[in-house]
Design a protein around this motif. Structure first.
Motif, PDB file in Angstrom:
ATOM      1  N   PRO A 131      75.376 111.487  55.432  1.00  0.00           N
ATOM      2  CA  PRO A 131      74.360 110.480  55.099  1.00  0.00           C
ATOM      3  C   PRO A 131      74.403 110.020  53.643  1.00  0.00           C
ATOM      4  N   LEU A 132      75.117 110.747  52.785  1.00  0.00           N
ATOM      5  CA  LEU A 132      75.143 110.431  51.356  1.00  0.00           C
ATOM      6  C   LEU A 132      76.348 109.606  50.928  1.00  0.00           C
ATOM      7  N   LEU A 133      77.253 109.329  51.864  1.00  0.00           N
ATOM      8  CA  LEU A 133      78.471 108.587  51.534  1.00  0.00           C
ATOM      9  C   LEU A 133      78.520 107.273  52.300  1.00  0.00           C
ATOM     10  N   LYS A 134      79.055 106.246  51.657  1.00  0.00           N
ATOM     11  CA  LYS A 134      79.171 104.942  52.306  1.00  0.00           C
ATOM     12  C   LYS A 134      80.145 105.015  53.478  1.00  0.00           C
TER      13      LYS A 134
ATOM     14  N   GLN B 132      83.957 106.900  54.080  1.00  0.00           N
ATOM     15  CA  GLN B 132      84.170 107.946  55.086  1.00  0.00           C
ATOM     16  C   GLN B 132      85.304 107.579  56.047  1.00  0.00           C
TER      17      GLN B 132
ATOM     18  N   GLN C 124      77.547 100.087  53.250  1.00  0.00           N
ATOM     19  CA  GLN C 124      76.255 100.604  53.678  1.00  0.00           C
ATOM     20  C   GLN C 124      76.345 102.102  53.986  1.00  0.00           C
ATOM     21  N   TYR C 125      75.166 102.734  54.077  1.00  0.00           N
ATOM     22  CA  TYR C 125      75.080 104.161  54.395  1.00  0.00           C
ATOM     23  C   TYR C 125      74.762 104.327  55.884  1.00  0.00           C
TER      24      TYR C 125
END
Length: 307
Positions: free
Chosen positions: A100-103, A107, A145-146
């Motif tokens: 959830p903390l990386l775009k 990923q 976006q996340y």
């Protein structure tokens, strides 16, 4: 090619728990194989065993042959060269495998940086191309976006893009449609159908999904593979009593549930056929565990099909 020979998995923690027992199956190059069965049947444990990701204390026997090499004999270092680059994994959980903390774009592009040594900018561009392939929409913006901004279906498609980002020829997927509505499931179906150049082993509870994306179907019950054969044939004319019962329980077949249907701890303790207590066709021979008999192009673990 991925071939599993007589694979068993047990967890030793004070007492032995047998999670997978004597499973054998073959996924040819470019072939899509679905594994169906209830929660607790051993489906996900089978995938984790193939990936070498079981917890400590797991005892694995048998062979997992990938391109002729037994994966169970690999060192951790050798495994790290296989996992991700040659065999990839789409985890269970409606896209919750995303950080959830990386775009999203990072990923998807990260496997290319790790396994193919691509520069970050080049990997990012290829990641956007993958997002387009899997119909994310507004890919340039979406890449920045996340995960929380994505729908469940978009997350799942992003995970599939991650799974093939490093050009792994074999993809293992665990419940890729879990928690999705019918429209999102059809989006995932399209993704899998477009991967006709990949070997896929997919665990699912969704028999309709299995019908649409697989060529072969494996049915598991209480740690055993009980039926294995061409998907269309198994679904049209099930041989094993358990396969017949789960198909009868589908809404389109009238929801004909069998009493005491779900797997219990008692099934794992049975010395004979695991399904005997629930089977309408049970007879004296079922007190012994049947082997997997070959009949009409299938494997069926049932004494009814003994030669």
């Amino acid at each position: 090619m991925l071939e599993i020979r007589d694979l068993s998995v047990a967890f030793i923690d004070g007492h032995s728990v047998q999670a997978v027992e004597h499973v054998s199956l073959l996924a040819e190059d470019g072939e899509h194989v679905a594994i169906v069965g209830e929660t607790g049947s051993g489906k996900s444990i089978l995938l984790l065993a193939i990936l070498g990701l079981l917890q400590e204390g797991a005892r694995v026997t048998g062979e997992i042959l990938f391109e002729g090499q037994d994966l169970l004999k690999l060192s951790k270092k050798a495994w790290n060269k296989v996992r991700g680059s040659r065999i990839s994994y789409v985890p269970q959980g409606n896209g919750n495998g995303l950080n959830p903390l990386l775009k999203i774009g990072f990923q998807i592009s990260e496997p290319m940086m790790i396994h193919k040594n691509l520069p970050r900018g080049q990997a990012w561009k290829k990641g956007i191309e993958l997002m387009k392939r899997f119909y994310i929409g507004n890919e340039e913006q979406a890449a920045r976006q996340y995960p929380h901004t994505f729908s469940g279906g978009m997350k799942q498609r992003a995970l599939i893009a991650m799974g093939i980002a490093a050009d792994a020829g074999t993809l293992l997927a665990d419940e890729p449609t879990k928690g999705l509505d019918e429209e999102r499931i059809q989006e995932v179906v399209k993704c899998f159908q477009d991967l006709d150049d990949r070997t896929i082993l997919c665990v699912t509870h969704d028999i309709g999904f299995a019908r649409e994306i697989s060529r072969k179907l494996c049915v598991m019950y209480a740690s055993y593979l009980v039926e294995y054969g061409p998907t269309a044939e198994v679904l049209a004319r099930p041989f094993h009593p358990y396969t017949r019962d789960i198909l009868s329980a589908l809404p389109e077949n009238g929801l004909k549930f069998t009493a005491g249907f779900s797997i219990s701890h008692e099934d794992y303790g049975e010395t004979g056929c695991k399904y005997a207590r629930r089977c309408r066709d049970c007879f004296e021979k079922c007190q012994e565990m049947p082997p997997a008999f070959e009949t009409a192009g299938r494997k069926v673990r049932c004494w009814k099909y003994a030669p």
